[in-house]
Motif scaffolding. Structure first.
Motif, PDB file in Angstrom:
ATOM      1  N   UNK A   1       0.815  -1.215   0.000  1.00  0.00           N
ATOM      2  CA  UNK A   1       0.000   0.000   0.000  1.00  0.00           C
ATOM      3  C   UNK A   1       0.849   1.265   0.000  1.00  0.00           C
ATOM      4  N   UNK A   2       2.132   1.140   0.340  1.00  0.00           N
ATOM      5  CA  UNK A   2       3.014   2.319   0.367  1.00  0.00           C
ATOM      6  C   UNK A   2       3.440   2.754  -1.022  1.00  0.00           C
TER       7      UNK A   2
ATOM      8  N   UNK B   1       0.563  12.195   5.184  1.00  0.00           N
ATOM      9  CA  UNK B   1      -0.663  11.713   5.814  1.00  0.00           C
ATOM     10  C   UNK B   1      -0.860  10.228   5.526  1.00  0.00           C
ATOM     11  N   UNK B   2      -0.628   9.805   4.280  1.00  0.00           N
ATOM     12  CA  UNK B   2      -0.768   8.393   3.938  1.00  0.00           C
ATOM     13  C   UNK B   2       0.216   7.545   4.745  1.00  0.00           C
ATOM     14  N   UNK B   3       1.457   8.005   4.846  1.00  0.00           N
ATOM     15  CA  UNK B   3       2.485   7.252   5.589  1.00  0.00           C
ATOM     16  C   UNK B   3       2.075   7.046   7.039  1.00  0.00           C
TER      17      UNK B   3
ATOM     18  N   UNK C   1      -0.986   7.256   8.354  1.00  0.00           N
ATOM     19  CA  UNK C   1      -2.169   6.400   8.440  1.00  0.00           C
ATOM     20  C   UNK C   1      -1.801   4.920   8.306  1.00  0.00           C
ATOM     21  N   UNK C   2      -0.785   4.616   7.486  1.00  0.00           N
ATOM     22  CA  UNK C   2      -0.333   3.234   7.318  1.00  0.00           C
ATOM     23  C   UNK C   2       0.548   2.764   8.473  1.00  0.00           C
ATOM     24  N   UNK C   3       0.989   3.681   9.320  1.00  0.00           N
ATOM     25  CA  UNK C   3       1.830   3.305  10.449  1.00  0.00           C
ATOM     26  C   UNK C   3       3.275   3.057  10.084  1.00  0.00           C
ATOM     27  N   UNK C   4       3.770   3.722   9.026  1.00  0.00           N
ATOM     28  CA  UNK C   4       5.137   3.508   8.562  1.00  0.00           C
ATOM     29  C   UNK C   4       6.087   4.503   9.215  1.00  0.00           C
ATOM     30  N   UNK C   5       7.097   4.026   9.945  1.00  0.00           N
ATOM     31  CA  UNK C   5       8.009   4.960  10.616  1.00  0.00           C
ATOM     32  C   UNK C   5       8.938   5.667   9.644  1.00  0.00           C
ATOM     33  N   UNK C   6       9.219   6.908   9.933  1.00  0.00           N
ATOM     34  CA  UNK C   6      10.306   7.649   9.310  1.00  0.00           C
ATOM     35  C   UNK C   6      11.359   7.756  10.411  1.00  0.00           C
ATOM     36  N   UNK C   7      12.384   6.905  10.330  1.00  0.00           N
ATOM     37  CA  UNK C   7      13.301   6.736  11.441  1.00  0.00           C
ATOM     38  C   UNK C   7      13.865   8.029  11.980  1.00  0.00           C
TER      39      UNK C   7
END
Length: 275
Positions: free
Chosen positions: A123-124, A149-151, A153-159
């Motif tokens: 989905x990313x 916002x999409x990132x 909502x998907x729960x994807x970390x930006x370290x």
């Protein structure tokens, strides 16, 4: 759905060349460098010897070189570490950020050269490391905030913004489910703690998307349940943020600086049954 893309302004690019480039990185990163091909990239992290997070990145192949898409603020320290571990390895390490742009794309499929599927989650969408002046073909540009916002909502970390250097643990931040760790490769820096965390089920907190009722709390704001601190806010936008939360507090009434928080478990996330 059409294909959309945006340039990621907070990313830098490192190029690693030389005949020892694969073996050199293999002993340092959490994923298997041999999975990188002309069409496929990987997501990985670099850890302290004690297994704590230092930085995360994507790795793609360009001819006989590897390109690393990494947080711009983390890049100088990471490059310095690589130079320290280089020793006699036949590798050349260069900051080529001025020559490349990093993109995220999502929506319709694309087969453009230099664009690869985001290895974390279907989905990313896609990631791309392209020479200056080259854009994603047949795609519409969107603001960075749309991707952000999409990132979240998907729960994807930006370290660089959602994990704490020398404190965070990979599996608390989804690296197992998001394909950032290879369990079958040889030894790498920080492997022992990462493996022990998985096989002894030592995970007590996770990074979650949270819906916010009220003003968006600033990164670093404590999350409380009653008079107990149970987490911390990280990156956020509009009415969403990513937050580290103790698993035993997920059903509590949560707040941060007066705002009410509601955790939203992503479909990809696997939690212990007790949570």
């Amino acid at each position: 759905m059409s294909l959309s893309y945006c340039k990621l302004p907070n990313r830098a690019v490192l190029k690693i060349e030389g005949e020892d480039r694969l073996d050199f990185l293999q002993g340092l990163i959490s994923n298997d460098i041999n999975k990188v091909t002309a069409t496929d990239g990987i997501y990985a992290a670099f850890l302290t010897p004690q297994g704590k997070f230092l930085c995360d990145f994507f790795i793609a192949q360009e001819n006989d070189a590897l390109l690393l898409d990494i947080d711009a603020e983390a890049m100088p320290a990471f490059k310095k570490k690589l130079m320290m571990y280089k020793l006699r390895a036949n590798v050349a390490i260069a900051d080529v950020s001025a020559q490349y742009d990093v993109f995220a794309a999502f929506g319709d499929k694309t087969t453009q050269s230099g664009v690869f599927a985001d290895p974390r989650l279907e989905e990313a969408g896609y990631r791309a490391i392209l020479p200056n002046g080259q854009d994603i073909e047949n795609a519409e540009p969107v603001p960075f905030e749309t991707y952000e916002l999409m990132r979240i909502q998907l729960g994807l970390p930006d370290g660089g913004r959602d994990m704490t250097v020398e404190k965070s643990i990979l599996l608390e931040n989804g690296f197992d489910e998001l394909h950032g760790v290879d369990w079958n490769k040889g030894c790498y820096m920080g492997q022992e703690l990462t493996a022990r965390t998985k096989y002894r089920a030592l995970i007590r907190k996770r990074l979650f998307p949270v819906m916010i009722e009220g003003d968006l709390p600033a990164p670093g704001t404590e999350i409380t349940s009653g008079d107990k601190v149970v987490g911390e806010i990280h990156s956020g936008i509009q009415n969403m943020a990513l937050a580290t939360l103790k698993l035993d507090a997920l059903d509590d009434e949560l707040s941060a600086n007066g705002a009410k928080l509601t955790p939203k478990k992503p479909d990809w996330m696997i939690l212990p049954e007790s949570a």
